[in-house]
Enzyme design. Structure first.
Site, PDB file in Angstrom:
ATOM      1  NE  ARG A 101      -0.431   0.266   4.877  1.00  0.00           N
ATOM      2  CZ  ARG A 101      -0.925   0.752   5.991  1.00  0.00           C
ATOM      3  NH1 ARG A 101      -2.041   1.423   5.966  1.00  0.00           N
ATOM      4  NH2 ARG A 101      -0.299   0.576   7.119  1.00  0.00           N
ATOM      5  CE  LYS A 121       2.479   3.295   6.305  1.00  0.00           C
ATOM      6  NZ  LYS A 121       3.301   3.360   7.525  1.00  0.00           N
ATOM      7  CG  ASP A 133      -7.818  -1.451   1.543  1.00  0.00           C
ATOM      8  OD1 ASP A 133      -6.614  -1.394   1.911  1.00  0.00           O
ATOM      9  OD2 ASP A 133      -8.746  -0.930   2.190  1.00  0.00           O
ATOM     10  N   GLY A 134      -4.731  -1.756  -0.290  1.00  0.00           N
ATOM     11  CA  GLY A 134      -3.726  -0.761  -0.684  1.00  0.00           C
ATOM     12  C   GLY A 134      -3.958   0.613  -0.080  1.00  0.00           C
ATOM     13  NE  ARG A 184       7.402   5.439   4.998  1.00  0.00           N
ATOM     14  CZ  ARG A 184       7.050   4.260   5.523  1.00  0.00           C
ATOM     15  NH1 ARG A 184       6.691   4.177   6.792  1.00  0.00           N
ATOM     16  NH2 ARG A 184       7.028   3.180   4.787  1.00  0.00           N
ATOM     17  NE  ARG A 191      10.512  -1.551   3.557  1.00  0.00           N
ATOM     18  CZ  ARG A 191       9.522  -0.969   4.216  1.00  0.00           C
ATOM     19  NH1 ARG A 191       9.173  -1.412   5.396  1.00  0.00           N
ATOM     20  NH2 ARG A 191       8.875   0.042   3.679  1.00  0.00           N
ATOM     21  CG  ASP A 260       8.113  -6.152   7.651  1.00  0.00           C
ATOM     22  OD1 ASP A 260       8.294  -6.942   8.599  1.00  0.00           O
ATOM     23  OD2 ASP A 260       7.046  -5.548   7.472  1.00  0.00           O
TER      24      ASP A 260
END
Ligand code: AMP
Ligand code: MG
Length: 494
Positions: A101, A121, A133-134, A184, A191, A260
């Site tokens: 998402r 995001k 649903d993203g 963001r 990660r 993550d």
């Protein structure tokens, strides 16, 4: 749907300088993505101060244009939207994930030459969305905005928040919520899980490319080192040790330290069920899904080390062609982590108590204060702040003989440093925040924004959080702990 016309030009003219490097990595590392079209984007909050640091001027933009931009409805020149592939151990269980998402618009070059990720995001489904649903809801996106900006003002490495816009659409979780998109800004979104993704696919060539990419971007001084992957592993461990120590020194609990959610850059990333501790207790947990306390306040160093072990495993083929030797090398670094962390933690605690020199006794002075705080249910932030004043701390709790004995011992210790008290307490006030994002204050601001579309409460909170070491008439109401936070729970908001 918004159809930007003449204002389009402004979107590219605000100062964007995209220079996308991630898309030059092997194809397996990402998938092309396109932000979803949304009904009626509207600005909730824009971070003009951060925009300025990034060399962007958003002031000339109309609110409609800004909303369209930060909802991903119009893309500035030079963007190449992608979703990044990654995996992760979530509460210890390994899963192949990826940005389900979030969409990386590209990397922007700041006036200081730094490259930063610009990511939306909640911008819609991607190839990695699985059943999701993203989308994202307004509350959690504003929460990330507030806490990440507070962390930045506290001087702790973190991703930043440039904007939150509502989409004019609903997202459905346990109830119907307002949809929103957060912009963001990060040093990168690489990660531990990004390495795990390639390691799980046994794609060693891509792994090596990713490692070199991460070294160039975050540890360029290691690029020519003879044992560069060893140095890389150690440098990542060192930054995490420093980061976790800084979290603990302000009472921060990340809440979901899955692999993550651990950035190779050493920034705090992914503000989900995070919260600040009030009463000092190492077992403090606020996350509704963390039943076993895996990510409790006091467990964070051990979990960071566990995550770094997962990271080290991915690097084994790069550390040495002989697996036995590679494992020995990895274990050497992992074995250093506790000492790295203790060093940062002790140095930070010394500063919090105004100690300028190192004495063996300091560890005990620090521990006995913490023990007393836990026993007497003292507020972590306010206790250190109360100690940061030349006047004796005021309040019934401080009449406890155990505290008074501790206080006398600490005063003697300060005397041995021999510094004038004015300078001691000034240095303490510069490291012991007066204001942290207290959970009840954050909730109050989010409720006003979500339920009443009243952003003024949030803006007032952000204003005090932007100078956390200063005290004024405005800060007093934000310094009080909640009456009782034992039943306070935070949620992932996914
Ligand atoms: P997070 O809890 O935000 O760290 O997310 C964990 C994983 O779940 C990541 O791969 C996210 O992209 C994915 N994810 C979280 N929420 C959604 C959503 N609403 N739709 C699709 N993927 C999601
Ligand atoms: Mg995450």
């Amino acid at each position: 749907m918004i159809t930007p016309t003449a204002s389009d030009a402004h979107i590219s003219n605000v100062g964007w300088r995209f220079d996308n490097t991630y898309v030059r990595l092997p194809d397996v590392c990402f998938a092309m993505a396109k932000p979803a079209t949304v009904e009626r984007p509207q600005v909730s909050i824009l971070n003009h101060r951060l925009a300025k640091e990034l060399g962007l001027d958003l002031t000339a933009m109309s609110p409609e244009t800004a909303a369209a931009l930060f909802a991903g409805q119009v893309l500035p020149d030079g963007t190449q939207p992608i979703a990044q592939a990654y995996a992760g151990h979530q509460f210890g269980v390994f899963t192949m994930l990826g940005d389900g998402r979030a969409i990386l618009l590209g990397e922007h070059r700041t006036p200081h030459g730094r490259l930063v990720d610009i990511q939306l995001k909640g911008a819609g489904r991607t190839q990695f969305s699985r059943g999701g649903d993203g989308r994202a809801a307004l509350g959690p996106m504003l929460r990330e905005y507030v806490i990440s900006e507070a962390m930045s003002a506290l001087g702790i490495p973190t991703t930043r928040s440039l904007a939150v816009v509502t989409t004019g659409e609903s997202v459905y979780r346990t109830s119907e919520l307002k949809g929103a998109v957060l912009t963001r800004v990060a040093a990168s979104h690489i990660r531990v899980g990004t390495f795990q993704y390639l390691a799980a696919r046994r794609d060693e060539p891509s792994l090596r490319v990713l490692a070199d990419f991460a070294i160039d971007r975050h540890y360029p001084e290691l690029a020519e080192a003879p044992r560069k992957y060893f140095d890389f592993l150690r440098a990542v461990a060192d930054r995490q040790a420093s980061l976790i120590a800084q979290w603990q020194l302000v009472g921060f609990i990340h809440g979901v330290m899955n692999t993550d959610n651990m950035a190779i850059s050493g920034e705090t990333i992914d503000y989900g069920p995070c919260a600040f501790m009030n009463i000092y207790s190492p077992a403090t947990v606020f996350s509704s899904i963390d039943h076993a306390g895996r990510y409790a306040y006091g467990n964070q160093p051990a979990i960071a080390q566990w995550n770094l072990a997962r990271f080290a495993e991915t690097l084994l083929p790069l550390l040495d062609p002989d697996q036995e030797k590679a494992i020995a090398i990895a274990l050497e670094v992992l074995g250093e982590f506790s000492a790295m962390f203790e060093r940062y933690s002790l140095a930070g605690m010394r500063k919090k108590l105004g100690l300028q020199t190192n004495e063996a006794e300091d560890v005990e002075i620090i521990q006995s204060l913490l023990d007393w705080m836990q026993k007497s249910k003292a507020d972590f932030t306010n206790t250190f702040r109360d100690l940061s004043s030349e006047e004796l701390p005021v309040g019934d709790r401080y009449l406890d003989p155990e505290f008074q004995t501790w206080h006398a011992r600490w005063q003697q210790r300060l005397d041995r440093d021999g510094l004038p008290s004015t300078s001691i307490y000034a240095t303490m006030r510069a490291v012991n925040p007066a204001v942290i994002p207290r959970n009840h204050r954050v909730e109050e601001a989010l409720s006003a924004a979500e339920d009443a579309e009243d952003l003024s409460v949030l803006h007032r909170l952000l204003a005090v959080l932007s100078s956390p070491y200063e005290v004024s008439a405005e800060t007093a109401p934000y310094q009080a702990p909640p009456p009782d936070d034992r039943n306070y729970r935070t949620f992932c908001g996914t």
